[in-house]
Design a protein around this motif. Structure first.
Motif, PDB file in Angstrom:
ATOM      1  N   GLU A 189     -21.728  56.308   6.534  1.00 26.81           N
ATOM      2  CA  GLU A 189     -23.068  56.879   6.470  1.00 26.81           C
ATOM      3  C   GLU A 189     -23.057  58.405   6.377  1.00 26.81           C
ATOM      4  OE1 GLU A 189     -21.758  56.939  10.715  1.00 26.81           O
ATOM      5  OE2 GLU A 189     -21.543  55.608   8.994  1.00 26.81           O
ATOM      6  N   VAL A 190     -21.897  59.030   6.517  1.00 27.66           N
ATOM      7  CA  VAL A 190     -21.814  60.498   6.501  1.00 27.66           C
ATOM      8  C   VAL A 190     -21.723  61.006   5.066  1.00 27.66           C
ATOM      9  CG1 VAL A 190     -20.397  62.488   7.143  1.00 27.66           C
ATOM     10  CG2 VAL A 190     -20.768  60.649   8.791  1.00 27.66           C
ATOM     11  N   PRO A 191     -22.570  61.948   4.659  1.00 28.68           N
ATOM     12  CA  PRO A 191     -22.421  62.558   3.335  1.00 28.68           C
ATOM     13  C   PRO A 191     -21.056  63.252   3.229  1.00 28.68           C
ATOM     14  CG  PRO A 191     -24.542  63.121   4.303  1.00 28.68           C
ATOM     15  CD  PRO A 191     -23.742  62.486   5.391  1.00 28.68           C
ATOM     16  N   LEU A 192     -20.381  63.039   2.128  1.00 30.28           N
ATOM     17  CA  LEU A 192     -19.045  63.582   1.932  1.00 30.28           C
ATOM     18  C   LEU A 192     -18.957  64.218   0.564  1.00 30.28           C
ATOM     19  CD1 LEU A 192     -15.958  63.853   2.546  1.00 30.28           C
ATOM     20  CD2 LEU A 192     -15.706  61.510   1.708  1.00 30.28           C
ATOM     21  N   VAL A 193     -18.479  65.460   0.522  1.00 29.94           N
ATOM     22  CA  VAL A 193     -18.251  66.141  -0.751  1.00 29.94           C
ATOM     23  C   VAL A 193     -16.803  66.595  -0.797  1.00 29.94           C
ATOM     24  CG1 VAL A 193     -20.639  66.865  -1.080  1.00 29.94           C
ATOM     25  CG2 VAL A 193     -19.074  68.355   0.166  1.00 29.94           C
ATOM     26  N   ARG A 194     -16.236  66.580  -1.986  1.00 31.84           N
ATOM     27  CA  ARG A 194     -14.861  67.026  -2.171  1.00 31.84           C
ATOM     28  C   ARG A 194     -14.865  68.530  -2.394  1.00 31.84           C
ATOM     29  NH1 ARG A 194     -11.544  63.047  -4.024  1.00 31.84           N
ATOM     30  NH2 ARG A 194      -9.872  64.571  -3.709  1.00 31.84           N
ATOM     31  N   GLY A 195     -14.055  69.220  -1.622  1.00 31.45           N
ATOM     32  CA  GLY A 195     -13.974  70.659  -1.735  1.00 31.45           C
ATOM     33  C   GLY A 195     -13.186  71.210  -0.568  1.00 31.45           C
ATOM     34  N   ASP A 196     -12.984  72.537  -0.555  1.00 22.80           N
ATOM     35  CA  ASP A 196     -12.257  73.150   0.550  1.00 22.80           C
ATOM     36  C   ASP A 196     -12.940  74.432   0.999  1.00 22.80           C
ATOM     37  OD1 ASP A 196     -11.289  75.461  -0.957  1.00 22.80           O
ATOM     38  OD2 ASP A 196      -9.848  74.107  -1.906  1.00 22.80           O
ATOM     39  N   ALA A 240     -17.054  62.664  13.535  1.00 25.32           N
ATOM     40  CA  ALA A 240     -17.625  61.621  14.387  1.00 25.32           C
ATOM     41  C   ALA A 240     -18.175  62.202  15.679  1.00 25.32           C
ATOM     42  CB  ALA A 240     -16.571  60.561  14.689  1.00 25.32           C
ATOM     43  N   LEU A 241     -17.460  63.145  16.281  1.00 19.46           N
ATOM     44  CA  LEU A 241     -17.929  63.749  17.532  1.00 19.46           C
ATOM     45  C   LEU A 241     -19.211  64.546  17.318  1.00 19.46           C
ATOM     46  CD1 LEU A 241     -14.590  65.032  19.118  1.00 19.46           C
ATOM     47  CD2 LEU A 241     -15.828  62.916  19.606  1.00 19.46           C
ATOM     48  N   LEU A 242     -19.285  65.264  16.213  1.00 18.14           N
ATOM     49  CA  LEU A 242     -20.490  66.032  15.908  1.00 18.14           C
ATOM     50  C   LEU A 242     -21.683  65.113  15.712  1.00 18.14           C
ATOM     51  CD1 LEU A 242     -18.759  68.555  13.508  1.00 18.14           C
ATOM     52  CD2 LEU A 242     -20.021  69.219  15.579  1.00 18.14           C
ATOM     53  N   ARG A 243     -21.465  63.997  15.027  1.00 21.16           N
ATOM     54  CA  ARG A 243     -22.550  63.022  14.834  1.00 21.16           C
ATOM     55  C   ARG A 243     -23.004  62.424  16.161  1.00 21.16           C
ATOM     56  NH1 ARG A 243     -24.554  60.511  10.695  1.00 21.16           N
ATOM     57  NH2 ARG A 243     -24.502  58.497  11.774  1.00 21.16           N
ATOM     58  N   GLU A 244     -22.063  62.190  17.062  1.00 23.53           N
ATOM     59  CA  GLU A 244     -22.416  61.649  18.367  1.00 23.53           C
ATOM     60  C   GLU A 244     -23.311  62.608  19.152  1.00 23.53           C
ATOM     61  OE1 GLU A 244     -18.739  60.743  20.276  1.00 23.53           O
ATOM     62  OE2 GLU A 244     -18.243  59.119  18.867  1.00 23.53           O
ATOM     63  N   ARG A 245     -23.208  63.906  18.853  1.00 24.28           N
ATOM     64  CA  ARG A 245     -24.069  64.904  19.501  1.00 24.28           C
ATOM     65  C   ARG A 245     -25.425  65.025  18.798  1.00 24.28           C
ATOM     66  NH1 ARG A 245     -21.828  68.466  23.474  1.00 24.28           N
ATOM     67  NH2 ARG A 245     -19.962  67.404  24.242  1.00 24.28           N
ATOM     68  N   GLY A 246     -25.632  64.254  17.748  1.00 23.11           N
ATOM     69  CA  GLY A 246     -26.914  64.283  17.051  1.00 23.11           C
ATOM     70  C   GLY A 246     -26.979  65.267  15.910  1.00 23.11           C
ATOM     71  N   ALA A 247     -25.848  65.853  15.540  1.00 20.13           N
ATOM     72  CA  ALA A 247     -25.838  66.807  14.430  1.00 20.13           C
ATOM     73  C   ALA A 247     -25.993  66.083  13.095  1.00 20.13           C
ATOM     74  CB  ALA A 247     -24.539  67.610  14.433  1.00 20.13           C
ATOM     75  N   GLU A 248     -26.600  66.763  12.138  1.00 24.03           N
ATOM     76  CA  GLU A 248     -26.685  66.270  10.761  1.00 24.03           C
ATOM     77  C   GLU A 248     -25.468  66.823  10.023  1.00 24.03           C
ATOM     78  OE1 GLU A 248     -30.412  67.545   9.201  1.00 24.03           O
ATOM     79  OE2 GLU A 248     -31.577  66.578  10.798  1.00 24.03           O
ATOM     80  N   VAL A 249     -24.446  66.001   9.884  1.00 24.23           N
ATOM     81  CA  VAL A 249     -23.147  66.478   9.413  1.00 24.23           C
ATOM     82  C   VAL A 249     -22.926  66.131   7.952  1.00 24.23           C
ATOM     83  CG1 VAL A 249     -20.668  66.543   9.900  1.00 24.23           C
ATOM     84  CG2 VAL A 249     -22.274  66.001  11.745  1.00 24.23           C
ATOM     85  N   ILE A 250     -22.383  67.094   7.224  1.00 22.88           N
ATOM     86  CA  ILE A 250     -21.844  66.834   5.901  1.00 22.88           C
ATOM     87  C   ILE A 250     -20.354  67.154   5.968  1.00 22.88           C
ATOM     88  CG2 ILE A 250     -22.463  69.156   5.069  1.00 22.88           C
ATOM     89  CD1 ILE A 250     -22.797  67.859   2.278  1.00 22.88           C
ATOM     90  N   ALA A 251     -19.530  66.222   5.510  1.00 19.94           N
ATOM     91  CA  ALA A 251     -18.085  66.403   5.551  1.00 19.94           C
ATOM     92  C   ALA A 251     -17.607  66.998   4.227  1.00 19.94           C
ATOM     93  CB  ALA A 251     -17.385  65.072   5.812  1.00 19.94           C
ATOM     94  N   VAL A 252     -16.717  67.980   4.329  1.00 20.23           N
ATOM     95  CA  VAL A 252     -16.102  68.607   3.154  1.00 20.23           C
ATOM     96  C   VAL A 252     -14.598  68.376   3.253  1.00 20.23           C
ATOM     97  CG1 VAL A 252     -15.779  70.735   1.848  1.00 20.23           C
ATOM     98  CG2 VAL A 252     -17.917  70.370   3.132  1.00 20.23           C
TER      99      VAL A 252
END
Length: 256
Positions: A88-95, A60-72
């Motif tokens: 709205e954040v792209p999310l993929v399962r992985g480590d 959430a903080l990264l998105r607030e800075r305008g970053a295009e974030v993908i969550a893993v």
């Protein structure tokens, strides 16, 4: 006490994902200021993979800075909380040991409270594979503010109750921190950032109760500790507002 495995700790986090999302602290603005400074560019428009994203606190903080974030995120319960909070954040399962991301696809790869869950012999090469030329990987943790007496005492009580050795109040020097993080061979900048927040006593107890050392205890032992801690902190903070203090330990690594 039997030694608790990393798998048991991660499963305990999964079981407590809702409380984790509700009570865990965020991070101060200075953290991402430092990361951007090391990266040499604004985070706005940067392609960022937040690895071990959990419930999405750093995402959430990264998105607030305008970053295009993908969550893993590997955990189903944690991922469900992240989807609920940040649909709205792209999310993929992985480590971090096997990133489900293309080569040279990110400007920045971040690990908020999650680097210790990786095998650095695998996660460092994976991060280097995914990071574009000129990019970076950043790892950070909210750590105990040992200079605050009540927090230092609480830290020792938790360790004793869980049958572990309290961590030393002495922080490693920069070279030792880089080695312990498995980042030797990269150009690493480090910063320690003190900050704090004021929360209700119930939130504080939920926060410390969501730590892996307590989560893996038998429920009765965990409840007993938290009840005793409530009594202590009722006396320490009679108004019911607990002043939590942290030191964010952040390392930003780039190719030499």
């Amino acid at each position: 006490m039997n030694e608790v495995t990393g798998r048991e700790r991660s499963q305990a986090f999964e079981a407590d994902a809702v409380h984790y999302a509700a009570s865990r602290p965020s991070y101060p603005p200075a953290l991402l200021d430092f990361v951007a400074e090391c990266l040499g560019r604004s985070l706005a428009g940067a392609r960022v993979a937040d690895v071990g994203a959990g419930t999405g606190i750093a995402t959430a903080l990264l998105r607030e800075r305008g970053a295009e974030v993908i969550a893993v995120e590997p955990g189903a319960a944690m991922a469900a909380e992240l989807r609920r909070a940040l649909p709205e954040v792209p999310l993929v399962r992985g480590d971090g040991n096997a990133l489900p991301l293309a080569d040279a696809s990110c400007d920045l790869v971040t690990y908020a409270q999650s680097w210790q869950w990786t095998d650095t012999a695998r996660s460092v090469p994976e991060a280097r594979r995914v990071v574009r030329p000129g990019g970076a990987l950043a790892v950070w943790w909210n750590t105990t503010a040992f200079d605050v007496p009540w927090l230092a005492a609480q830290h020792e009580r938790i360790a004793r109750h869980c049958g572990t050795v309290p961590r030393s109040a002495a922080r490693p020097d920069d070279a030792t921190a880089v080695r312990l993080a498995g980042l030797a061979g990269l150009r690493v900048a480090r910063r320690l950032l003190p900050w704090g927040r004021t929360v209700a006593l119930d939130t504080h107890l939920s926060n410390i109760g969501s730590r892996s050392a307590l989560l893996v205890l038998e429920p009765a032992a965990r409840r007993a500790f938290l009840a005793a801690e409530r009594a202590r902190l009722d006396a320490e903070f009679p108004g019911g507002a607990v002043e939590e203090r942290y030191v964010v330990d952040v390392l930003v690594a780039r190719e030499r």
